[in-house]
Write a protein that holds these residues in place. Structure first.
Motif, PDB file in Angstrom:
ATOM      1  N   LEU A  88       0.881  -1.226  -0.072  1.00 23.39           N
ATOM      2  CA  LEU A  88      -0.112  -0.099   0.176  1.00 23.39           C
ATOM      3  C   LEU A  88       0.734   1.287  -0.101  1.00 23.39           C
ATOM      4  O   LEU A  88       0.213   2.276  -0.354  1.00 23.39           O
ATOM      5  N   ARG A  89       2.058   1.351   0.314  1.00 26.02           N
ATOM      6  CA  ARG A  89       3.089   2.421   0.506  1.00 26.02           C
ATOM      7  C   ARG A  89       2.246   3.419   1.281  1.00 26.02           C
ATOM      8  O   ARG A  89       2.041   4.635   0.765  1.00 26.02           O
ATOM      9  N   PRO A  90       1.743   3.278   2.516  1.00 25.20           N
ATOM     10  CA  PRO A  90       1.064   4.363   3.160  1.00 25.20           C
ATOM     11  C   PRO A  90       1.884   5.450   3.521  1.00 25.20           C
ATOM     12  O   PRO A  90       3.167   5.388   3.781  1.00 25.20           O
ATOM     13  N   ASP A  91       1.582   6.736   3.696  1.00 22.85           N
ATOM     14  CA  ASP A  91       2.068   7.794   4.224  1.00 22.85           C
ATOM     15  C   ASP A  91       2.562   7.688   5.563  1.00 22.85           C
ATOM     16  O   ASP A  91       3.749   7.873   6.032  1.00 22.85           O
ATOM     17  N   VAL A  92       1.747   7.274   6.451  1.00 22.92           N
ATOM     18  CA  VAL A  92       1.778   7.092   7.813  1.00 22.92           C
ATOM     19  C   VAL A  92       1.458   5.639   8.389  1.00 22.92           C
ATOM     20  O   VAL A  92       0.222   5.191   7.843  1.00 22.92           O
ATOM     21  N   VAL A  93       2.137   4.899   9.238  1.00 24.78           N
ATOM     22  CA  VAL A  93       1.817   3.713   9.779  1.00 24.78           C
ATOM     23  C   VAL A  93       1.417   4.124  11.347  1.00 24.78           C
ATOM     24  O   VAL A  93       2.416   4.607  12.055  1.00 24.78           O
TER      25      VAL A  93
ATOM     26  N   SER B  24      11.561  -1.216  12.619  1.00 28.01           N
ATOM     27  CA  SER B  24      12.843  -1.216  12.147  1.00 28.01           C
ATOM     28  C   SER B  24      12.994  -1.707  10.494  1.00 28.01           C
ATOM     29  O   SER B  24      13.719  -1.074   9.724  1.00 28.01           O
ATOM     30  N   GLN B  25      12.306  -2.687  10.367  1.00 36.36           N
ATOM     31  CA  GLN B  25      12.282  -3.253   8.907  1.00 36.36           C
ATOM     32  C   GLN B  25      11.323  -2.221   7.869  1.00 36.36           C
ATOM     33  O   GLN B  25      11.771  -2.474   6.615  1.00 36.36           O
ATOM     34  N   LEU B  26      10.788  -1.750   8.326  1.00 37.74           N
ATOM     35  CA  LEU B  26       9.731  -0.720   7.496  1.00 37.74           C
ATOM     36  C   LEU B  26      10.806   0.158   6.587  1.00 37.74           C
ATOM     37  O   LEU B  26      10.408   0.801   5.732  1.00 37.74           O
ATOM     38  N   ARG B  27      11.827   0.504   7.609  1.00 42.21           N
ATOM     39  CA  ARG B  27      12.948   1.300   6.774  1.00 42.21           C
ATOM     40  C   ARG B  27      13.492   0.804   5.305  1.00 42.21           C
ATOM     41  O   ARG B  27      13.458   1.512   4.500  1.00 42.21           O
ATOM     42  N   THR B  28      13.330  -0.481   5.341  1.00 42.45           N
ATOM     43  CA  THR B  28      13.628  -1.198   4.035  1.00 42.45           C
ATOM     44  C   THR B  28      12.679  -1.282   3.203  1.00 42.45           C
ATOM     45  O   THR B  28      12.574  -1.163   2.181  1.00 42.45           O
TER      46      THR B  28
ATOM     47  N   ARG C 201       6.269   7.035   7.172  1.00 35.45           N
ATOM     48  CA  ARG C 201       6.484   7.349   8.701  1.00 35.45           C
ATOM     49  C   ARG C 201       5.825   6.514   9.509  1.00 35.45           C
ATOM     50  O   ARG C 201       4.566   6.018   9.182  1.00 35.45           O
ATOM     51  N   VAL C 202       6.459   6.276  10.519  1.00 35.46           N
ATOM     52  CA  VAL C 202       5.605   5.405  11.770  1.00 35.46           C
ATOM     53  C   VAL C 202       5.520   6.206  12.903  1.00 35.46           C
ATOM     54  O   VAL C 202       6.393   6.843  13.457  1.00 35.46           O
ATOM     55  N   LEU C 203       4.079   6.380  13.351  1.00 31.00           N
ATOM     56  CA  LEU C 203       3.858   7.026  14.402  1.00 31.00           C
ATOM     57  C   LEU C 203       3.411   5.752  15.565  1.00 31.00           C
ATOM     58  O   LEU C 203       2.407   5.205  15.092  1.00 31.00           O
ATOM     59  N   VAL C 204       4.038   5.512  16.745  1.00 32.49           N
ATOM     60  CA  VAL C 204       3.838   4.631  17.480  1.00 32.49           C
ATOM     61  C   VAL C 204       2.621   5.208  18.282  1.00 32.49           C
ATOM     62  O   VAL C 204       2.465   6.359  18.696  1.00 32.49           O
ATOM     63  N   LEU C 205       1.562   4.245  18.407  1.00 31.23           N
ATOM     64  CA  LEU C 205       0.309   4.598  19.309  1.00 31.23           C
ATOM     65  C   LEU C 205       0.118   3.390  20.374  1.00 31.23           C
ATOM     66  O   LEU C 205      -0.136   2.193  19.770  1.00 31.23           O
ATOM     67  N   THR C 206       0.495   3.636  21.504  1.00 31.27           N
ATOM     68  CA  THR C 206       0.566   2.377  22.464  1.00 31.27           C
ATOM     69  C   THR C 206       0.080   3.095  23.809  1.00 31.27           C
ATOM     70  O   THR C 206      -0.186   4.191  24.043  1.00 31.27           O
ATOM     71  N   THR C 207      -0.076   2.008  24.684  1.00 31.01           N
ATOM     72  CA  THR C 207      -0.435   2.355  26.113  1.00 31.01           C
ATOM     73  C   THR C 207       0.922   2.420  26.836  1.00 31.01           C
ATOM     74  O   THR C 207       0.760   2.666  28.121  1.00 31.01           O
ATOM     75  N   TYR C 208       1.977   2.210  26.582  1.00 27.48           N
ATOM     76  CA  TYR C 208       3.154   1.934  27.233  1.00 27.48           C
ATOM     77  C   TYR C 208       4.222   3.370  27.044  1.00 27.48           C
ATOM     78  O   TYR C 208       4.337   3.787  25.961  1.00 27.48           O
TER      79      TYR C 208
ATOM     80  N   VAL D 155      12.160   5.029  19.006  1.00 27.64           N
ATOM     81  CA  VAL D 155      12.736   5.909  18.385  1.00 27.64           C
ATOM     82  C   VAL D 155      14.001   5.621  17.678  1.00 27.64           C
ATOM     83  O   VAL D 155      14.179   5.774  16.432  1.00 27.64           O
ATOM     84  N   GLU D 156      14.816   4.707  18.358  1.00 29.05           N
ATOM     85  CA  GLU D 156      16.117   4.067  17.793  1.00 29.05           C
ATOM     86  C   GLU D 156      15.911   3.352  16.579  1.00 29.05           C
ATOM     87  O   GLU D 156      16.521   2.966  15.605  1.00 29.05           O
ATOM     88  N   ALA D 157      14.469   2.609  16.301  1.00 28.48           N
ATOM     89  CA  ALA D 157      14.324   1.887  15.418  1.00 28.48           C
ATOM     90  C   ALA D 157      13.593   2.729  14.377  1.00 28.48           C
ATOM     91  O   ALA D 157      13.532   2.073  13.181  1.00 28.48           O
ATOM     92  N   GLY D 158      13.289   3.792  14.395  1.00 22.75           N
ATOM     93  CA  GLY D 158      13.029   4.792  13.267  1.00 22.75           C
ATOM     94  C   GLY D 158      11.704   5.429  13.268  1.00 22.75           C
ATOM     95  O   GLY D 158      11.200   6.183  12.384  1.00 22.75           O
ATOM     96  N   ALA D 159      11.120   5.317  14.543  1.00 21.83           N
ATOM     97  CA  ALA D 159       9.704   5.898  14.587  1.00 21.83           C
ATOM     98  C   ALA D 159       9.740   7.347  14.342  1.00 21.83           C
ATOM     99  O   ALA D 159      10.689   7.983  15.013  1.00 21.83           O
ATOM    100  N   THR D 160       9.007   8.049  13.647  1.00 18.29           N
ATOM    101  CA  THR D 160       8.890   9.519  13.672  1.00 18.29           C
ATOM    102  C   THR D 160       8.197  10.118  15.057  1.00 18.29           C
ATOM    103  O   THR D 160       8.476  11.234  15.430  1.00 18.29           O
ATOM    104  N   GLY D 161       7.282   9.314  15.472  1.00 19.59           N
ATOM    105  CA  GLY D 161       6.711   9.810  16.653  1.00 19.59           C
ATOM    106  C   GLY D 161       6.198   8.699  17.682  1.00 19.59           C
ATOM    107  O   GLY D 161       6.205   7.581  17.271  1.00 19.59           O
ATOM    108  N   TYR D 162       5.590   9.110  18.962  1.00 17.51           N
ATOM    109  CA  TYR D 162       5.423   8.313  20.017  1.00 17.51           C
ATOM    110  C   TYR D 162       4.115   9.143  20.626  1.00 17.51           C
ATOM    111  O   TYR D 162       4.117   9.994  21.156  1.00 17.51           O
ATOM    112  N   LEU D 163       3.009   8.321  20.405  1.00 20.05           N
ATOM    113  CA  LEU D 163       1.751   8.930  20.910  1.00 20.05           C
ATOM    114  C   LEU D 163       0.888   7.848  21.865  1.00 20.05           C
ATOM    115  O   LEU D 163       1.046   6.665  21.783  1.00 20.05           O
ATOM    116  N   LEU D 164       0.222   8.243  22.795  1.00 17.69           N
ATOM    117  CA  LEU D 164      -0.167   7.372  23.926  1.00 17.69           C
ATOM    118  C   LEU D 164      -1.657   7.008  23.415  1.00 17.69           C
ATOM    119  O   LEU D 164      -2.325   8.256  22.838  1.00 17.69           O
ATOM    120  N   LYS D 165      -2.438   5.978  23.530  1.00 24.82           N
ATOM    121  CA  LYS D 165      -3.765   5.705  23.347  1.00 24.82           C
ATOM    122  C   LYS D 165      -4.803   6.693  24.092  1.00 24.82           C
ATOM    123  O   LYS D 165      -6.022   6.459  23.797  1.00 24.82           O
TER     124      LYS D 165
END
Length: 211
Positions: free
Chosen positions: A46-51, A67-71, A77-84, A94-104
């Motif tokens: 799908l080549r999305p703009d944001v995951v 990390s694998q999405l880089r390849t 762009r990866v935006l983490v959406l989590t409870t952690y 962030v080290e894996a390449g996430a653009t952002g980090y958001l909580l649920k």
């Protein structure tokens, strides 16, 4: 139009997020995935703009998938959406390449703003996460563990013996003991259980490392 791929192993969560995004004139959900492996397959197609990526996923977790999405999809762009929100989770993502980090527990407005910012390539952090990282920068922990020491403690938390840890990390049992002793000294403890407990409380290893 910003194309978005939702990645979460809970259908109810995916449905809720989709509902929050539906109706936005500049955002379109183009797919969903319930695991890290499915996320890679969908992103390749799908080549999305944001995951929107959850961290806790069956099989390949969110950090590994990021990390694998880089390849697989380097322009996504990866935006983490989590409870952690522990320091360890944020830093790994962030080290894996996430653009952002958001909580649920973020508001709909914050989520929409984060997606748009991530699509522009901007770094986005939940206010809670930003505060934690800022405090960490202002007051760096003298007891911070090295990546290998943290890995060893994560495996201890998982119930592994020193020989098992050595085989898993391809190091000698003596080296495992050395890493443990250094971790004990940094954390100010004298045994494995206390080291794991304190490391979790400080956010140096994930709070559910032993599950």
């Amino acid at each position: 139009m910003i194309s978005v791929l939702l990645v979460d192993d809970h259908p109810v969560v995916r449905a809720g997020v989709r509902g929050m995004l539906d109706g936005e004139p500049d955002i379109a959900v183009v797919g969903e995935a319930a695991s890290g492996a499915e996320a890679l397959t969908s992103a390749r197609a799908l080549r999305p703009d944001v995951v929107l990526m959850d961290l806790r996923l069956p099989g390949l977790d969110g950090v590994g998938a990021t990390s694998q999405l880089r390849t697989v999809a380097p322009d996504t762009r990866v935006l983490v959406l989590t409870t952690y929100e522990s320091d360890a989770d944020v830093l790994r993502a962030v080290e894996a390449g996430a653009t952002g980090y958001l909580l649920k527990d973020s508001s709909r407005a914050d989520l929409l703003g984060a997606i748009r910012a991530a699509a522009r390539g901007e770094t986005v952090l939940s206010p809670k996460v930003a505060t934690r990282l800022l405090n960490r920068m202002r007051h760096p922990k003298q007891d911070a563990l090295s990546p290998r020491e943290a890995n060893v403690l994560r495996l201890v938390a998982a119930g592994m013996s020193n020989p098992d840890i050595g085989r898993t990390l391809t190091i000698t049992e003596a080296t495992v003991k050395t890493h443990l002793l250094r971790a004990f000294a940094k954390l100010g403890v004298s045994d494995r259980t206390a080291a794991v407990t304190k490391a979790m409380s400080l956010g140096l290893i994930p709070p559910d490392a032993g599950t």
